[in-house]
Design a protein around this motif. Structure first.
Motif, mmCIF file in Angstrom:
data_model
loop_
_atom_site.group_PDB
_atom_site.id
_atom_site.type_symbol
_atom_site.label_atom_id
_atom_site.label_comp_id
_atom_site.label_asym_id
_atom_site.label_seq_id
_atom_site.Cartn_x
_atom_site.Cartn_y
_atom_site.Cartn_z
ATOM 1 N N THR A 123 -3.084 10.170 -3.202
ATOM 2 C CA THR A 123 -3.188 9.028 -3.791
ATOM 3 C C THR A 123 -2.602 7.444 -3.335
ATOM 4 O O THR A 123 -2.044 7.935 -2.601
ATOM 5 N N ILE A 124 -3.794 6.876 -3.197
ATOM 6 C CA ILE A 124 -3.190 5.405 -2.497
ATOM 7 C C ILE A 124 -3.156 4.270 -3.852
ATOM 8 O O ILE A 124 -3.828 4.212 -4.670
ATOM 9 N N HIS A 167 -7.252 -2.532 6.030
ATOM 10 C CA HIS A 167 -7.624 -3.747 5.746
ATOM 11 C C HIS A 167 -7.710 -4.593 5.768
ATOM 12 O O HIS A 167 -7.956 -4.144 7.882
ATOM 13 N N VAL A 217 -2.004 0.464 -4.776
ATOM 14 C CA VAL A 217 -1.479 -1.184 -3.517
ATOM 15 C C VAL A 217 -1.476 -2.160 -5.388
ATOM 16 O O VAL A 217 -2.499 -2.218 -5.937
ATOM 17 N N THR A 273 0.823 -1.639 0.092
ATOM 18 C CA THR A 273 -0.055 -0.206 0.009
ATOM 19 C C THR A 273 0.652 1.073 0.109
ATOM 20 O O THR A 273 1.902 1.696 1.297
ATOM 21 N N VAL A 283 -10.634 2.409 0.945
ATOM 22 C CA VAL A 283 -9.716 2.992 0.564
ATOM 23 C C VAL A 283 -10.407 4.576 0.135
ATOM 24 O O VAL A 283 -11.610 4.718 -0.508
ATOM 25 N N GLY A 284 -9.663 5.623 0.079
ATOM 26 C CA GLY A 284 -9.495 6.845 -0.260
ATOM 27 C C GLY A 284 -10.463 7.416 0.628
ATOM 28 O O GLY A 284 -10.376 9.103 0.782
ATOM 29 N N GLY A 285 -10.152 6.990 2.742
ATOM 30 C CA GLY A 285 -11.106 7.966 3.343
ATOM 31 C C GLY A 285 -11.896 7.782 2.902
ATOM 32 O O GLY A 285 -13.007 9.405 3.218
ATOM 33 N N TYR A 294 1.351 5.626 -0.378
ATOM 34 C CA TYR A 294 1.122 6.821 -0.187
ATOM 35 C C TYR A 294 1.731 7.320 -1.090
ATOM 36 O O TYR A 294 3.210 7.983 -0.215
ATOM 37 N N ASP A 343 -2.439 3.432 8.404
ATOM 38 C CA ASP A 343 -2.600 2.164 7.436
ATOM 39 C C ASP A 343 -2.894 1.336 8.584
ATOM 40 O O ASP A 343 -1.465 1.052 9.465
ATOM 41 N N VAL A 383 -6.038 4.297 -6.243
ATOM 42 C CA VAL A 383 -8.026 5.520 -5.769
ATOM 43 C C VAL A 383 -6.970 7.253 -4.880
ATOM 44 O O VAL A 383 -6.413 6.545 -4.354
ATOM 45 N N ALA A 384 -8.003 7.616 -5.665
ATOM 46 C CA ALA A 384 -7.682 9.144 -4.313
ATOM 47 C C ALA A 384 -8.004 8.899 -3.209
ATOM 48 O O ALA A 384 -9.087 8.291 -2.288
ATOM 49 N N ASP A 385 -7.437 10.053 -2.175
ATOM 50 C CA ASP A 385 -7.905 10.216 -1.482
ATOM 51 C C ASP A 385 -9.246 10.801 -1.110
ATOM 52 O O ASP A 385 -9.207 12.070 -2.017
ATOM 53 N N ILE A 418 -0.776 9.510 8.582
ATOM 54 C CA ILE A 418 -0.988 8.658 7.729
ATOM 55 C C ILE A 418 -0.870 7.421 8.033
ATOM 56 O O ILE A 418 -0.589 7.313 9.185
#
Lengths: 342, 342, 342, 342
Positions: free
Chosen positions: A302-303, D234, A305, A245, D205-207, A247, D175, A294-296, D173
């Motif tokens: 952005t994340i 996760h 994975v 994952t 994911v993404g908040g 960041y 995780d 994926v956009a945060d 951040i």
């Protein structure tokens, strides 16, 4: 045409994984299997899951007649590997799965692995084995250095972004989760079922994991400047699978597009639709790598994975992919097995 | 030559397993995938591990043009299966994975499954799908009824012994352990991870499991008299694998010899040396069945243990093996994948 | 009143389990913890889950002043245990968790364990530690020999039936399933997570497991004649829990009634309603043993299933229960913790 | 003095966990258990691991006489919870385990949970249930809102750092890795054993995870400015345990010192020595939270890792801790159980 294959270090998990994959490879034949401490044993007694195969008896390396071998996989521990490979015929094609020839800078090698490199000349001809990015060099290489399994995962997730200059190079954090088979078949208390099952933890916290040597080398080379990422691996109670994952600071759509461009023609890299994230469940036992973007909720973050199987795409599958290239075999041969689910 | 394949019930685990196996089968092409409730979806959204494959969109059964189909796998629930199959073209080759055509006696079917059989005529032409024992009939069959996964395991462990008359038919006890995927993808509380992981228990205790219908039918037919075994399945916290531990009265060496005779030429049955017992770890994801024979300390008693993967040799692999025979394809095609370990 | 407790072998799983249980025991205080190879370490570094406890530093056995100790738990390997215990003060109350004092016949000991017994005199005063059946003797014992964990499970399932003479003594089959922690914290390849997870197998097949020594001794003593059972243990991918599935010849209702009579007043034995079978999920981490009785479809045959936690009721919980009795503490003190689920 | 306790929603995992903990609580007695759909059943049939306890039969909420109840735990789904609690006696002490009263701003509630809040007046009197930080208010509260399990973990890792102003508030951040029991006993495909075991993936994911509502509320309140963190959970194949790996910018020693100051007197928070990281293996089944601090190789960056059991410290244990305070019972009563390992 059938290429004759030797595997050194056949009693470890990556050795067994090579045998599993080559078992149905139409253009390869295993002619020699070496394992020092288990020499004299049959593979079916070391790995009963290979019982149905007609394989050579395990021998010591010195007993192999390499003149009949077209390509040799070396699945030995680092340090041992460089010693063994130094003594092999100078024209033998070799795919090394250890860490010994991954780092081009001998000082970096010594820093991360603790021993001086004893085969510096050979290091110079070694090609880094991340197929998707070193394909042309691998085709002509004599010695290919397979990547670390975590290092492979992280590079699939980040290389195209560094290359395309779409993320902030000073703010990359990789939180990685991996199954236990990456640690090998060694007898260590922390690898016991009772110690691992039903729990999870971070290890090598703080930037001390050896695969950082590969990240530093590769990412800095691409960027043309020093790039140091934060990297924290976690050990999870499963046998296979790595999930990285990442960041990053950058725009999700731009990042997704960069992956599209980079991986459009790659047979083993599957880019998920923007907004979806992969699972290690869906790549197990296969040579595929799934990547999600994926956009945060926080703008500009952005994340990313990435998921792959450490024993397949992360080591033995990658090694076979490279061997195919080195032998002039179609790259995907023997590697299109679908993942095992559930 | 490429045979065109349809799979009905493609959204279940056995459907997905068929796709996984056929994905690298050189003489088959999947031309239709049906799943009533998921019609319109792509397979990659139902089973992301198949993302790399170019597969037909899921449709309803009624939308399939069966005139272009050479063989149809039916991976539907029992009762539904007989209804659907009754409506398919009368000359279509079919491998049914449900329980609907396993029991030759409609009364036995109704007893074990609770509903009257609605396709009694078709039952008459169905061939029981335990390949190793019905091979010749399967080659010429139009409709093959795949066995139960537990039933397959138990029969591999006992049929040769009943046939050779080397055990006491009134004293057979089978203690079976199976993983959870055999129960399918149904939403049941007892299949939740939190309910299953880290524990195990017996179920259908006392001789109430439906696969006893198959044991009774087959063992009695072989023996020429009624044979009723004791059968207690246990649910274990793994996804795949069945281990049948059978307690029989008979001489271990004689029993081992009976297996040698029965399975000498079988490509998928691996008899272990006398005194060794198999593990489900060593057959996972493969079409192999491992069998072990061990003498007990009590004279005249022997333990026979058989292990196979419920989704492969226990259902979809067996189905493909039968389909190969029905289509004139070499029996082992697409099925020689080595087990996944670890 | 607070009793002062020493634990020898504190760095193993049974040692840690003793500490876990005694941690909230209102009448015991741990005054000494010994572990030869880890002497000098803090318990929190050996077992981080005990981090919150204020415990003595690990020492070598020779460093303990036993004059201040009221009762000593010995959680050492067999053979070592008899040597250590021989050297302890002759009036010290001891609960031994090893196999060393379980078998009253030194020849039987040597047969099953491979070494001659070196403390035969002490063997004579040792009381077998299956609390529910040796309660009165344990109250007055100086040295109690904790039972094997499999042996305890099997005896809870069978003793009342042999005692009540309601089953055929020549036809007892026990198919036992156990988690991995029973094998201890030893570094063995077959205990690695990658070797164990996601699979299962039988071991010590054929009547070679050492706990048979206890079954033979106890069942024969109850019956007044030789009783030899068939016993096949299986290793499952969970950390805790034993499930013994026993196949007996006898009437289910009569058998259930025999259990009712035997266990009516037992605080830790839970008899399920006739027809139900237990799960290891429901006893984990507790001192409870769940027992179920189900009639088979074959008349006159019954399945008895017993479940307990190998580390608690199977060893350390049992040991604490015995220690309570030996010290005059209410038997259930510190042991009424409910199982952990899920 | 014995306080009389009711539990609403007793058929879910948090309900069962409350019963497990209260089972050995010396100053509480369970007088009523409610579960709408399972009313009339005995708890032992819903949760066989509680078989040994003498518990009230499950009833519907309307059947409970609350005049005899001193404190009521509400373990119901959000939205249902506010409706039920609105109808309870206005002076009844309540610990709510749902999300309904966690967010002080009704708009934030509606944003994250999708429905308007129907008990806004009661929201005003609700105290946020993170004991270590709201202890004094909880002592005098009538209605306490238990925190989200992920939210609790993250706050233990970050609150003292925000409070002490030792990290960059714009660069946090988290995780997070969690086991499956946090998702409850609901019948969802993604919670099946076959879907979850042997794999892992990120979700929400993404908040988009709802517990962000709590992070935003609490962190912003402490900082006196808006604080928005990045948060990616996760799902891992274990039943219990949350591990929050937090990437912060700040000095590791300063951060460690801030934790020392904050948690010096906390009975359930264990701060590891600087440089060590915790594991969920070591808190399972307990009310403890382990926290580790490690400096990254990149200067000025630190990794903070917190581990707790989602069902205990993350919900039911926390709830009991709060109930103890509300009833004037010593805070740690019934909660000092050591973790279950292995």
């Amino acid at each position: 045409m059938t290429h004759k294959i030797a595997i050194l270090g056949a009693s470890g998990y990556t050795g067994a994984e090579l045998v599993r994959l080559i078992a149905t490879h139409p253009e390869m034949e295993i002619v020699a299997l070496a394992a020092e401490r288990k020499a004299g044993m049959e593979m079916r007694d070391v790995f009963p899951h290979l019982r149905h195969l007609d394989l050579p008896t395990l021998v010591k390396i010195g007993e192999i007649d390499f003149s009949t071998v077209d390509l040799c996989f070396c699945a030995l521990p680092h340090k041992t590997s460089q010693e063994v490979i130094s003594a092999l015929p100078a024209d033998l094609k070799i795919v090394d799965l250890s860490a010994d020839f991954r780092l081009r800078d001998p000082e970096a090698y010594e820093t991360w692995y603790g021993n001086p490199h004893s085969a510096i000349e050979m290091q110079k001809e070694a090609v880094y084995g991340l197929t998707e990015f070193y394909r042309d060099q691998i085709k002509n290489a004599r010695l290919v250095a397979g990547t670390g399994c975590n290092a492979a995962t992280g590079q699939f997730a980040l290389r195209p972004l560094i290359e395309a200059d779409v993320i902030d190079l000073d703010e990359i954090i990789m939180d990685l989760k991996c199954g236990v088979s990456g640690a090998g078949r060694a007898l260590k208390e922390n690898l016991l079922h009772a110690e691992l099952a039903e729990g999870y933890h971070a290890y090598a916290v703080g930037g001390t994991h050896r695969h950082l040597g590969e990240f530093d080398q590769e990412f800095s080379a691409i960027a043309g400047r020093e790039v140091k990422i934060q990297f924290t691996p976690h050990l999870l109670p499963t046998n296979r699978g790595i999930l990285a994952t990442c960041y990053v600071k950058g725009d999700a759509q731009v990042i997704h597009k960069a992956f599209e461009n980079a991986y459009a023609d790659e047979p083993f890299i599957e880019l998920l639709p923007l907004g979806q994230a992969p699972s290690t469940k869906h790549i197990r036992g296969s040579n595929f790598c799934h990547i999600g973007v994926v956009a945060d909720r926080i703008e500009g973050r952005t994340i990313v994975v990435a998921a792959l199987d450490n024993l397949t795409k992360g080591s033995s599958g990658q090694a076979l992919q490279n061997a195919n290239l080195m032998l002039g075999v179609e790259e995907t041969t023997g590697l299109m097995l679908a993942p095992l689910f559930p």
